[in-house]
Design a protein around this motif. Sequence first.
Motif, PDB file in Angstrom:
ATOM      1  N   GLU A  20     -16.050  -1.739   1.039  1.00 56.57           N
ATOM      2  CA  GLU A  20     -14.964  -0.744   1.213  1.00 56.57           C
ATOM      3  C   GLU A  20     -15.679   0.333   0.524  1.00 56.57           C
ATOM      4  OE1 GLU A  20     -11.570  -0.987  -2.161  1.00 56.57           O
ATOM      5  OE2 GLU A  20     -11.276  -2.360  -0.537  1.00 56.57           O
ATOM      6  N   SER A  57       0.720  -1.184  -0.027  1.00 53.69           N
ATOM      7  CA  SER A  57       0.133  -0.006   0.042  1.00 53.69           C
ATOM      8  C   SER A  57       1.069   0.964   0.027  1.00 53.69           C
ATOM      9  CB  SER A  57      -0.921  -0.209   1.095  1.00 53.69           C
ATOM     10  OG  SER A  57      -1.910   0.972   1.202  1.00 53.69           O
ATOM     11  N   SER A 114      -3.725  13.172  -0.941  1.00 54.80           N
ATOM     12  CA  SER A 114      -4.848  12.548  -0.950  1.00 54.80           C
ATOM     13  C   SER A 114      -5.957  13.091   0.003  1.00 54.80           C
ATOM     14  CB  SER A 114      -4.754  11.124  -0.609  1.00 54.80           C
ATOM     15  OG  SER A 114      -5.814  10.369  -0.745  1.00 54.80           O
ATOM     16  N   ARG A 167     -12.085  -0.558   4.844  1.00 56.83           N
ATOM     17  CA  ARG A 167     -12.379  -1.692   4.296  1.00 56.83           C
ATOM     18  C   ARG A 167     -12.988  -2.581   5.412  1.00 56.83           C
ATOM     19  NH1 ARG A 167      -7.890  -4.222   1.291  1.00 56.83           N
ATOM     20  NH2 ARG A 167      -8.695  -2.791  -0.519  1.00 56.83           N
ATOM     21  N   CYS A 174      -4.719  10.650   5.836  1.00 61.95           N
ATOM     22  CA  CYS A 174      -5.234  10.794   4.550  1.00 61.95           C
ATOM     23  C   CYS A 174      -4.558  10.012   3.625  1.00 61.95           C
ATOM     24  CB  CYS A 174      -5.230  12.268   3.938  1.00 61.95           C
ATOM     25  SG  CYS A 174      -6.626  13.265   4.848  1.00 61.95           S
ATOM     26  N   ASP A 180     -13.932  11.024   2.541  1.00 60.34           N
ATOM     27  CA  ASP A 180     -13.260  12.260   2.547  1.00 60.34           C
ATOM     28  C   ASP A 180     -12.581  12.580   4.226  1.00 60.34           C
ATOM     29  OD1 ASP A 180     -13.505  15.492   3.207  1.00 60.34           O
ATOM     30  OD2 ASP A 180     -13.179  15.124   1.005  1.00 60.34           O
ATOM     31  N   CYS A 181     -11.394  13.110   4.026  1.00 60.06           N
ATOM     32  CA  CYS A 181     -10.690  13.092   5.210  1.00 60.06           C
ATOM     33  C   CYS A 181     -11.389  13.879   6.411  1.00 60.06           C
ATOM     34  CB  CYS A 181      -9.287  13.736   5.063  1.00 60.06           C
ATOM     35  SG  CYS A 181      -8.357  12.239   4.191  1.00 60.06           S
ATOM     36  N   LEU A 209      -5.170   3.182   4.027  1.00 64.56           N
ATOM     37  CA  LEU A 209      -6.130   2.106   4.248  1.00 64.56           C
ATOM     38  C   LEU A 209      -6.542   1.618   5.478  1.00 64.56           C
ATOM     39  CD1 LEU A 209      -8.111  -0.043   3.020  1.00 64.56           C
ATOM     40  CD2 LEU A 209      -6.121  -1.483   2.309  1.00 64.56           C
ATOM     41  N   GLU A 250      -8.785  11.475   0.850  1.00 65.80           N
ATOM     42  CA  GLU A 250      -9.822  10.557   1.428  1.00 65.80           C
ATOM     43  C   GLU A 250      -8.990   9.348   2.185  1.00 65.80           C
ATOM     44  OE1 GLU A 250     -11.369   9.124  -2.479  1.00 65.80           O
ATOM     45  OE2 GLU A 250     -13.098  10.345  -2.221  1.00 65.80           O
ATOM     46  N   VAL A 251      -9.641   8.834   2.975  1.00 65.57           N
ATOM     47  CA  VAL A 251      -9.392   7.321   3.775  1.00 65.57           C
ATOM     48  C   VAL A 251      -9.996   6.585   3.192  1.00 65.57           C
ATOM     49  CG1 VAL A 251      -9.303   6.354   5.906  1.00 65.57           C
ATOM     50  CG2 VAL A 251      -8.861   8.663   5.766  1.00 65.57           C
ATOM     51  N   ARG A 252      -9.479   5.318   2.980  1.00 64.07           N
ATOM     52  CA  ARG A 252     -10.308   4.098   2.214  1.00 64.07           C
ATOM     53  C   ARG A 252     -10.642   3.320   3.473  1.00 64.07           C
ATOM     54  NH1 ARG A 252      -9.075   1.331  -3.180  1.00 64.07           N
ATOM     55  NH2 ARG A 252     -10.495   2.806  -3.593  1.00 64.07           N
ATOM     56  N   ASP A 255     -14.425   5.098   0.023  1.00 62.22           N
ATOM     57  CA  ASP A 255     -13.519   6.014   0.346  1.00 62.22           C
ATOM     58  C   ASP A 255     -14.237   7.130   1.040  1.00 62.22           C
ATOM     59  OD1 ASP A 255     -12.092   5.388  -2.921  1.00 62.22           O
ATOM     60  OD2 ASP A 255     -11.506   4.592  -1.003  1.00 62.22           O
TER      61      ASP A 255
END
Length: 142
Positions: A74, A25, A31, A37, A115, A78-79, A118, A33-35, A76
């Motif tokens: 999962e 990863s 970025s 899962r 941010c 927004d932070c 994953l 976003e935080v993904r 994404d």
Amino acid sequence: MKFRHFQIAVLGVIATSLVSGCGFSIFIPGSDEVRVRVINNTDFDVDPGVEFGISENILELFDSGILASGEIVEADIDCDDIIVLTATEPAQLGFSADFVLDSLPFFEIDFDYLCGDLVEFEFVGNGQQFDVFVDVNGANLF
């Protein structure tokens, strides 16, 4: 020209890692976003209870619903919307009884994850052995 060759070499390593199935990863600077899962590696349905929000008092339920055995969901996020992240009383829905875990601690952006990261919630075990592991980019957090 040397920089272009470096970029191609790095992309080749990343592609090779992804194709070979490595848990590779990468943090992407900038970025937003935080993904997240959520994985059900149990033999029963799981209500994960994953929540996120801008504070511990303002939380939104992660829209995973009840996860069937083997199911993965999962998204994404927004932070700015995922300042804190937790799982509140996750439950395994068994045949004759449900097994409910204590709520997890609050994980915070810029301390526990960043941010571009994953964050995985993996539910494992059955019955009394039901448990959850939380990883960030493959490293165990909880």
